[in-house]
Each structure stands twice: as C-alpha cells, then as structure tokens.
Design an enzyme around this catalytic site. Structure first.
Site, PDB file in Angstrom:
ATOM      1  CG  ASN A  82       8.389  -2.292   7.285  1.00 36.49           C
ATOM      2  OD1 ASN A  82       7.833  -3.373   7.522  1.00 36.49           O
ATOM      3  ND2 ASN A  82       8.616  -1.386   8.224  1.00 36.49           N
ATOM      4  CG  HIS A 101       9.993   0.342  11.878  1.00 37.04           C
ATOM      5  ND1 HIS A 101       8.930   1.113  12.305  1.00 37.04           N
ATOM      6  CD2 HIS A 101      10.138   0.599  10.558  1.00 37.04           C
ATOM      7  CE1 HIS A 101       8.456   1.791  11.279  1.00 37.04           C
ATOM      8  NE2 HIS A 101       9.172   1.493  10.199  1.00 37.04           N
ATOM      9  N   GLY A 138       4.349   7.397   7.158  1.00 35.18           N
ATOM     10  CA  GLY A 138       2.907   7.217   6.977  1.00 35.18           C
ATOM     11  C   GLY A 138       2.112   8.515   7.034  1.00 35.18           C
ATOM     12  CE  LYS A 170       5.704   0.894   8.134  1.00 33.17           C
ATOM     13  NZ  LYS A 170       5.470   2.307   8.462  1.00 33.17           N
ATOM     14  N   GLY A 178       7.188   1.892   3.189  1.00 30.00           N
ATOM     15  CA  GLY A 178       6.007   1.261   3.774  1.00 30.00           C
ATOM     16  C   GLY A 178       4.866   1.206   2.781  1.00 30.00           C
ATOM     17  CB  SER A 192       6.051   9.993   3.103  1.00 30.31           C
ATOM     18  OG  SER A 192       5.222   9.946   4.249  1.00 30.31           O
ATOM     19  CD  GLU A 230      11.926   3.789   8.100  1.00 25.42           C
ATOM     20  OE1 GLU A 230      11.501   3.583   6.954  1.00 25.42           O
ATOM     21  OE2 GLU A 230      11.467   3.230   9.097  1.00 25.42           O
ATOM     22  CD  GLU A 266       5.374   1.770  12.040  1.00 23.81           C
ATOM     23  OE1 GLU A 266       5.406   0.564  11.713  1.00 23.81           O
ATOM     24  OE2 GLU A 266       5.238   2.697  11.212  1.00 23.81           O
TER      25      GLU A 266
HETATM   26  P1  13P Z   1       5.770   4.876   4.803  1.00 25.68           P
HETATM   27  O1  13P Z   1       6.548   4.675   3.527  1.00 25.68           O
HETATM   28  O2  13P Z   1       4.389   4.283   4.742  1.00 25.68           O
HETATM   29  O3  13P Z   1       5.821   6.279   5.272  1.00 25.68           O
HETATM   30  O4  13P Z   1       6.528   3.990   5.924  1.00 25.68           O
HETATM   31  C1  13P Z   1       7.883   4.142   6.075  1.00 25.68           C
HETATM   32  C2  13P Z   1       8.379   3.086   6.976  1.00 25.68           C
HETATM   33  O5  13P Z   1       8.123   3.109   8.168  1.00 25.68           O
HETATM   34  C3  13P Z   1       9.173   1.999   6.401  1.00 25.68           C
HETATM   35  O6  13P Z   1       9.774   1.227   7.387  1.00 25.68           O
END
Ligand code: 13P
Length: 256
Positions: free
Chosen positions: A14, A101, A179, A16, A239, A218, A173, A103
């Site tokens: 992803n 998601h 992140g 983002k 991510g 992560s 997640e 976010e």
């Molecule tokens: P990270 O792998 O950067 O923690 O992000 C995970 C994520 O939100 C994937 O959709």
C-alpha cells in the site's frame, strides 16, 4: 492446515500518498521479474498506488501484478467532487480496491456503513475489496480488540452472500502498529486473524475458509515470514517496506 494451503499467499504493497506517476512506473517496470517469481511460487503480488499513478503502474507492470486502488466511491457517477467511481477504475483494468483503511477511517470519516456501501458496489461489479479492520491503541489497551474488529466485520459485511464474498480479502491492521515500528506479535496477529475468520464464518459459513486474511502494520522483510507462518495469516498488507523495490523484493523472497 489443508484448508490453509487452499489459500494462495498474498503480498500487497500500500503506497499510500507516495510516489509520482513516473516513480510508480519505474517501480512497476522493475517489478516484472518479481511478478514472474511470485507466480511460479503460487503467490499473488500487488501494489496499491494513488489514483494518479494507477494507469502508469498498470501499463508498465506485468499482467500478473495486482494493481489496486486505495479507495473508490460507491456511486457510478454524479455530483461528488473529488471522488472516483468504479467504472473509472474499470476503464483502466483496475479490479481490486482497498476499503476502510484506518487512515481513511481516521481522516476521512470512513464508517463501517460507508465501507459496506462501497463493498456492495464492488461486489455488484465483480471486483475485489481488501477490507481493512483494526483497533486503535486505546481500544487495544482497554482489551476491546475483538469487540471493535467484530463490529467492523459484521457491519461492513452484513447481508452479503457467501457467493458475493468469495473473492473478498480482509486485512487486520492494528492502528497502533501502522508506521510506528511497533509490531503486533505474531501471536496477536494469529489470534485476531483467526477471530476474523470465525466472525466471517457466522456470516458466510464455510466460505470463510477460502477468504484470505492479511496482517498489516510495520511488516518488514525481517518479520514477514513469521507472520505468514501463522495458520490464519494468509499474507501481508505492507506500507513503508513496499516503497523501495529492493525491500519489496526481499519481502517476497522471504516468503517463497
Ligand atoms: P506500515 O507497513 O508502513 O506500517 O503500514 C501498514 C499499512 O497501513 C498498510 O496498509
């Protein structure tokens, strides 16, 4: 175990709000041998670029690479400034979409109901939602993970038939691990991914055994294998570690 083997592994990046279209195209070109390697090993491999990079990525990538959108609107057209519809994605051959998601839940008021409406439209168009669920740090600390995730699954998927859901992917997640470099342990990932499947079973019966449940938060080359060794974790939604081709390649090689 046998059932687990029925489910193909899935590694989805992803991106983002990262990468210019030119950078996405460069990555897509570089990923061609990886798509071949993944296919040979029965692994589904994909990335989710921004809307503006979807066309360039789709055009440059291997046809075996999944190219997913990060969002979609549930109406086919109309007065919805700033939105993109399913037919607009389909015109570019995009048939996978990340829904809900954390976010988007946090910053764009993406409710379970909205996720439901979006998935209804995706199912009607034979597209694949990657439905994201997960609890916040506070909910985790209060021991409410299963309550929150159970509600996200039930409200998001209420009323859909097993047939509609057959290609659905769910991604667990935990918000506190995204992140942050703070991983959920593989025990937590397994426990909640199993819980997701049990909740799915209440809704769609044994089709739940065919649904791929991913872990995200992560995930790095160093820990991806441990997550995918869990019986109910069928893949990863990644991510940060999916942004550089070298790290993306390492993620794949570590789960072959
Ligand atoms: P990270 O792998 O950067 O923690 O992000 C995970 C994520 O939100 C994937 O959709």
């Amino acid at each position: 175990m046998l059932l687990n083997k029925m489910r193909r592994k899935l590694l989805l990046g992803n991106w983002k709000m990262n990468k210019l279209a030119s950078e996405a195209r460069e990555f897509a070109l570089a990923s061609k041998p990886l798509a071949e390697l993944a296919k040979k090993n029965n692994i589904d491999l994909g990335v989710a670029p921004t809307y503006l990079s979807l066309a360039a990525t789709k055009e440059a990538a291997s046809k075996d690479m999944i190219v997913a959108a990060q969002n979609v609107h549930f109406n086919p057209s109309g007065a919805f400034t700033g939105e993109v519809s399913i037919p607009m994605l389909q015109e570019f051959g995009i048939d996978w979409v990340i829904i809900g998601h954390s976010e988007r839940r946090a910053y764009d008021n993406e409710t379970n109901q909205k996720c439901h409406d979006k998935m209804k439209a995706l199912f009607a168009n034979h597209m694949v939602p990657v439905y994201c669920v997960g609890e916040t740090l506070q909910e985790f600390e209060e021991g409410r993970t299963k309550e929150v995730v159970g509600r996200q699954i039930r409200e998001g998927l209420e009323g859909f038939t097993a047939e509609e859901c057959k290609d659905l992917v769910v991604a667990y997640e935990p918000v506190w691990s995204i992140g942050t470099g703070k991983n959920a342990s593989s025990e937590i990932a397994q426990d909640i991914c199993k819980f997701v499947r049990e909740t799915l079973r209440e809704l769609i019966g044994d089709t739940a055994d065919k649904i791929r449940v991913l872990y995200g938060g992560s995930v790095k080359p160093v820990n991806v294998k441990e997550y995918l060794s869990c019986p109910d974790v069928d893949g990863a939604l990644v991510g940060g570690a999916s942004l550089k081709i070298d790290s993306y390649e390492e993620l794949l090689r570590n789960i072959l």
